[in-house]
Design a protein around this motif. Structure first.
Motif, PDB file in Angstrom:
ATOM      1  N   LEU A 191     -11.825  -4.114  27.451  1.00  0.00           N
ATOM      2  CA  LEU A 191     -13.196  -4.046  28.696  1.00  0.00           C
ATOM      3  C   LEU A 191     -13.869  -3.169  28.821  1.00  0.00           C
ATOM      4  N   GLU A 219     -12.072  -9.842  37.809  1.00  0.00           N
ATOM      5  CA  GLU A 219     -11.034  -9.734  36.123  1.00  0.00           C
ATOM      6  C   GLU A 219     -11.421 -11.278  35.666  1.00  0.00           C
ATOM      7  N   HIS A 220     -12.561 -11.549  36.275  1.00  0.00           N
ATOM      8  CA  HIS A 220     -13.144 -13.287  35.262  1.00  0.00           C
ATOM      9  C   HIS A 220     -14.228 -13.872  35.362  1.00  0.00           C
ATOM     10  N   GLY A 221     -15.017 -12.589  35.995  1.00  0.00           N
ATOM     11  CA  GLY A 221     -16.519 -12.870  36.356  1.00  0.00           C
ATOM     12  C   GLY A 221     -16.452 -13.644  37.268  1.00  0.00           C
ATOM     13  N   GLN A 237     -24.721  -7.542  33.910  1.00  0.00           N
ATOM     14  CA  GLN A 237     -23.549  -8.553  33.370  1.00  0.00           C
ATOM     15  C   GLN A 237     -22.356  -7.900  33.535  1.00  0.00           C
ATOM     16  N   ARG A 238     -21.644  -8.948  33.107  1.00  0.00           N
ATOM     17  CA  ARG A 238     -20.296  -8.653  33.843  1.00  0.00           C
ATOM     18  C   ARG A 238     -19.311  -7.666  33.338  1.00  0.00           C
ATOM     19  N   CYS A 271     -16.707  -6.629  33.324  1.00  0.00           N
ATOM     20  CA  CYS A 271     -14.746  -7.292  33.184  1.00  0.00           C
ATOM     21  C   CYS A 271     -15.385  -8.105  31.751  1.00  0.00           C
ATOM     22  N   LEU A 272     -16.240  -9.184  31.445  1.00  0.00           N
ATOM     23  CA  LEU A 272     -16.350 -10.142  30.305  1.00  0.00           C
ATOM     24  C   LEU A 272     -17.328  -9.689  29.702  1.00  0.00           C
ATOM     25  N   THR A 273     -17.081  -8.681  28.897  1.00  0.00           N
ATOM     26  CA  THR A 273     -17.672  -7.778  27.360  1.00  0.00           C
ATOM     27  C   THR A 273     -16.503  -6.514  27.510  1.00  0.00           C
ATOM     28  N   PHE A 274     -16.363  -6.595  26.211  1.00  0.00           N
ATOM     29  CA  PHE A 274     -15.710  -5.873  25.416  1.00  0.00           C
ATOM     30  C   PHE A 274     -16.019  -4.390  24.955  1.00  0.00           C
TER      31      PHE A 274
END
Lengths: 165, 291
Positions: free
Chosen positions: A24, A43-45, A59-60, A62-65
């Protein structure tokens, strides 16, 4: 799983790293770029603690690689500052209005509103509350954060603070 | 938690994406904004072997109007829809609905195509697509086909998308000048999925009677539901309080809502009536160009 070599531009600095595709962005920032100001909560937005700017937009992380953000400009809390490396108007206002206690949520809130106050220089309290709904704070009860954001917006508009209700 | 291992692919054209889909089939998952997919990957509820990232494919994020059809590319971010000048003028329900999706940071990344592919019945785009009879553009190596939204979203998280297909665009009709509209919802907290949501459009004729009505309700069944008998019976009616109350009563009886951790079935029925009345009153205020 094979690691891939990527270069992320974080706070105007190119950082080379070797990461698995599943890494992440939040973990790459903390573990590989060694910038631990970006916090990881749910860890889930949901909690908003890991919010960073990608090409200037909140932006999050934790919701982007991490592999998805090559070629983009990433900005973290470490790059937020005011004149002469002092506090930004928002940081100063949070300090003055007691807008933080434990500080875990604070980087996400600052990063979000550094971007938002550029887009909306004179937000209503409702608008501030709506945007702030993306950042959970378990200490303050939010009132002081809202006051601080109003104060920071006034300062950034060149007004004399104190007029904040 | 952290996601399970996967192989990451970044095709730069639809053709390249189709080739990967053909190769990996059910083991592959398309990622657009990832704001629904990455949470379930982080929780390991989803563990795709291959992730096909379509963000590098050009031409999938336009919002344009052609011959009275508004086409929204699958990669359009919720925030782009929320702030689109074209949509604010021609289809203002969409920016209004977009504002209620997640939070600013989620809207900056999440896409309309991803949301509809996910077929969450509580999602704002499901409600909007059912309300406006949107057409879904689906592309694969076999060509492009159009699907009516009612055929596309079949049930909870179940769509008509085959393993080799990609949702590439959504097509909406604009609303007519002077047409009133409203989107009303209830959720426990800002950013949560709606427990019940209602959307409507109303056109009045010169005498003030209803010429055309769309009325759609979400949260009462496995997909959003158009209340078609109210829509048909409304034509020619004067939109007074008695009519609003009767429509609200019908709305409360729609579907077969379930009781869950968010709300009881009884509560959903009460909210269906309340939100329907609220939406109709709000839409009527907007009729004829009122704010």
């Amino acid at each position: 799983m094979k690691k891939v070599a990527i270069t992320l531009n974080i706070n105007n600095r190119d950082v080379d790293m070797l990461v698995e595709p599943r890494k992440l962005l939040s973990d790459a920032i903390r573990e590989d770029a060694r910038l631990t100001g970006t916090h990881v909560g749910c860890e889930h937005g949901v909690c908003g603690a890991c919010t960073v700017l990608v090409d200037g937009k909140p932006q999050r992380s934790c919701l982007t690689f991490a592999v998805q953000t090559q070629g983009k400009a990433i900005t973290t809390i470490e790059a937020v500052k005011g004149n002469n490396d002092g506090y930004s108007a928002l940081q100063q206002a949070l300090h003055e209005e007691h807008g933080l206690q434990c500080g875990f949520c604070t980087p996400g809130i600052i990063v979000t509103f550094e971007a938002y106050l550029k887009e909306n220089t004179n937000p209503t309290e409702d608008e501030i509350r709506d945007v702030l709904s993306g950042n959970l704070c378990r200490c303050t009860g939010y009132q002081n954060i809202i006051r601080a954001i109003q104060k920071a917006a006034a300062v950034m508009r060149g007004e004399t603070p104190g007029a904040a209700k | 938690m952290k996601p399970a291992k996967f192989t990451y692919h970044t095709p730069d054209s639809l053709e390249a994406a189709f080739q990967l889909l053909g190769e990996y089939g059910d083991e592959a998952k398309i990622i657009a904004g990832g704001q629904s997919l990455i949470p379930v990957m982080n929780l390991r509820l989803a563990q795709p072997e291959h992730l096909i990232d379509i963000n590098a494919i050009n031409g999938l994020s336009q919002i344009r109007e052609e011959g009275d059809i508004i086409t929204i590319g699958a990669l359009s971010r919720h925030r782009e829809i929320e702030t689109s000048a074209l949509l604010k003028e021609r289809l203002p329900l969409l920016p209004e609905a977009a504002m209620r999706i997640g939070h600013l940071a989620i809207r900056n990344r999440g896409t309309i195509g991803g949301s509809l592919s996910n077929a969450d019945p509580a999602a704002e785009w499901s409600l909007m697509a059912f309300l406006m009879d949107a057409d879904i553009e689906i592309t694969s190596a076999r060509g492009t086909r159009m699907a009516d939204i009612t055929d596309f979203i079949q049930s909870v998280y179940t769509s008509d998308l085959s393993a080799d297909e990609i949702l590439t665009a959504v097509k909406f009709p604009p609303i007519a000048p002077g047409e009133g509209w409203a989107v009303c919802r209830i959720s426990r907290r800002a950013g949560d999925f709606a427990i019940v949501s209602v959307a409507t459009t109303i056109c009045l004729d010169t005498s003030g009677a209803i010429e055309n009505l769309r009325l759609c309700i979400g949260g009462m069944d496995v997909t959003p539901v158009r209340i078609s008998h109210v829509e048909h019976a409304a034509v020619g009616q004067m939109p007074n309080e008695a009519w609003i109350k009767s429509a609200a009563e019908v709305a409360s009886g729609i579907g077969s809502p379930e009781s869950d951790m968010h709300a009881s079935a009884e509560y959903r029925r009460e909210m269906a009536a309340h939100l329907t009345a609220e939406a109709l009153r709000e839409a009527l205020k907007r009729c004829g160009g009122g704010a």
